[in-house]
Scaffold this motif. Structure first.
Motif, short mmCIF file in Angstrom:
data_model
loop_
_atom_site.label_atom_id
_atom_site.label_comp_id
_atom_site.label_asym_id
_atom_site.label_seq_id
_atom_site.Cartn_x
_atom_site.Cartn_y
_atom_site.Cartn_z
N GLU A 268 -15.13 3.40 128.67
CA GLU A 268 -15.31 2.18 129.46
C GLU A 268 -16.72 1.61 129.30
O GLU A 268 -16.92 0.40 129.30
CB GLU A 268 -15.03 2.47 130.94
N TYR A 269 -17.69 2.48 129.14
CA TYR A 269 -19.07 2.03 128.98
C TYR A 269 -19.22 1.16 127.74
O TYR A 269 -19.81 0.07 127.80
CB TYR A 269 -20.01 3.24 128.89
N PHE A 270 -18.66 1.61 126.61
CA PHE A 270 -18.77 0.84 125.37
C PHE A 270 -17.99 -0.46 125.46
O PHE A 270 -18.43 -1.51 124.98
CB PHE A 270 -18.28 1.68 124.19
N LYS A 271 -16.82 -0.42 126.07
CA LYS A 271 -16.01 -1.63 126.23
C LYS A 271 -16.75 -2.67 127.07
O LYS A 271 -16.67 -3.87 126.79
CB LYS A 271 -14.67 -1.28 126.86
N SER A 272 -17.46 -2.21 128.09
CA SER A 272 -18.23 -3.14 128.93
C SER A 272 -19.37 -3.77 128.14
O SER A 272 -19.71 -4.95 128.35
CB SER A 272 -18.77 -2.42 130.17
N LEU A 273 -19.95 -3.01 127.21
CA LEU A 273 -21.01 -3.56 126.36
C LEU A 273 -20.45 -4.62 125.42
O LEU A 273 -21.09 -5.67 125.19
CB LEU A 273 -21.67 -2.44 125.54
N GLU A 274 -19.27 -4.38 124.88
CA GLU A 274 -18.65 -5.36 123.99
C GLU A 274 -18.40 -6.67 124.72
O GLU A 274 -18.63 -7.76 124.15
CB GLU A 274 -17.33 -4.80 123.43
N LYS A 275 -17.95 -6.60 125.96
CA LYS A 275 -17.73 -7.82 126.76
C LYS A 275 -19.05 -8.51 127.06
O LYS A 275 -19.16 -9.73 127.00
CB LYS A 275 -17.01 -7.47 128.06
N GLN A 276 -20.05 -7.70 127.39
CA GLN A 276 -21.36 -8.26 127.76
C GLN A 276 -22.00 -9.04 126.61
O GLN A 276 -22.61 -10.10 126.83
CB GLN A 276 -22.29 -7.13 128.20
#
Length: 265
Positions: A218-226
């Motif tokens: 989830e951490y990496f996915k949130s970075l991709e969105k950011q």
């Protein structure tokens, strides 16, 4: 000499061995001082340290009484005295108590003599229950690989730019992505602490392919969105993480037997 507590007497009744009696009595004498300190603290601050201390002491005697007679030996005073003193600060933490009780018991075992070091107890005193859980999980991960000395896969997270060589390092090393360790800030602090204490180390693996668990977190996915639609993008690069020689000796000395035999070919 200090009278043996009930749980120590029970252990002695099961195995009436002179070396065991000598070691048990030595431990009782050494444990008497921190026992008094724990009781005073619990009275002053209304905290159940004395109860925790009794459980901790019982763990030690049970582990010592389980040592084979031919392997039982009087512990090195520098190691045993310091371990008992340092354990005083950790009675209420189950994970740390388990490691301290194993360290004290294994100091009475000839098989562990070569790997014992006086600094082990100070290292345990300086780590948190979270750090202790991380150490155990890392060792279990390496055992699952098939070689207790083999490094586990890890990842570093950073932000790169399409049009420049700029790089922002977010997490120097992340080993686990499951729920208990999903707070990467906390895991980073733990790894940084253990690295500072000389317990763990990590390095680039030499390959750019990272396990998908690091990019599906989830951490990496949130970075991709950011960073979606910007000039920057997140990257997870593969690392290898594992114990240093000091850390390997520490986890062996602070684990319940027959861990040492399991690691010896």
């Amino acid at each position: 000499m200090t009278n043996l507590p009930n749980f120590a007497n029970k252990a002695l009744n099961k195995v009436s061995v002179k070396p065991l009696k000598i070691v048990e009595q030595m431990l009782c004498d050494l444990l008497a001082i921190p026992a008094s300190r724990a009781r005073d603290f619990s009275v002053i601050h209304s905290q159940p340290n004395a109860v925790s201390y009794e459980i901790f002491s019982q763990q030690i005697f049970e582990k010592v009484s389980a040592i084979d007679e031919e392997k039982l030996t009087e512990p090195e005073p520098q190691i045993i005295r310091q371990a008992i003193e340092d354990s005083t600060y950790c009675y209420q933490h189950e994970e740390l108590c388990a490691m301290f009780s194993s360290l004290i018991a294994n100091a009475c075992n000839k098989d562990y003599r070569k790997i014992m070091h006086p600094s082990f107890s100070n290292t345990l005193k300086c780590i948190s229950p979270y750090d202790a859980m991380f150490i155990k999980k890392l060792f279990d991960e390496q055992k699952a690989i098939g070689d207790g000395s083999q490094a586990a896969e890890a990842a570093e997270y950073m932000i790169l730019s399409h049009n420049s060589g700029d790089a922002l390092l977010l997490h120097e090393c992340i080993v686990f992505t499951d729920e208990y360790f999903s707070d990467f800030d906390m895991q980073s602090l733990s790894i940084s602490t253990l690295k500072h204490l000389g317990v763990v180390a990590h390095s680039l693996s030499g390959t750019f392919t990272v396990d998908k668990k690091f990019t599906e977190a989830e951490y990496f996915k949130s970075l991709e969105k950011q960073y979606d639609g910007t000039d920057s993008y997140p990257v997870a690069r593969q690392l290898l993480a594992g114990f240093t020689p000091y850390g390997d000796a520490l986890i062996t000395a602070c684990s319940t037997p027959p861990l040492l035999n399991e690691q010896t070919p």
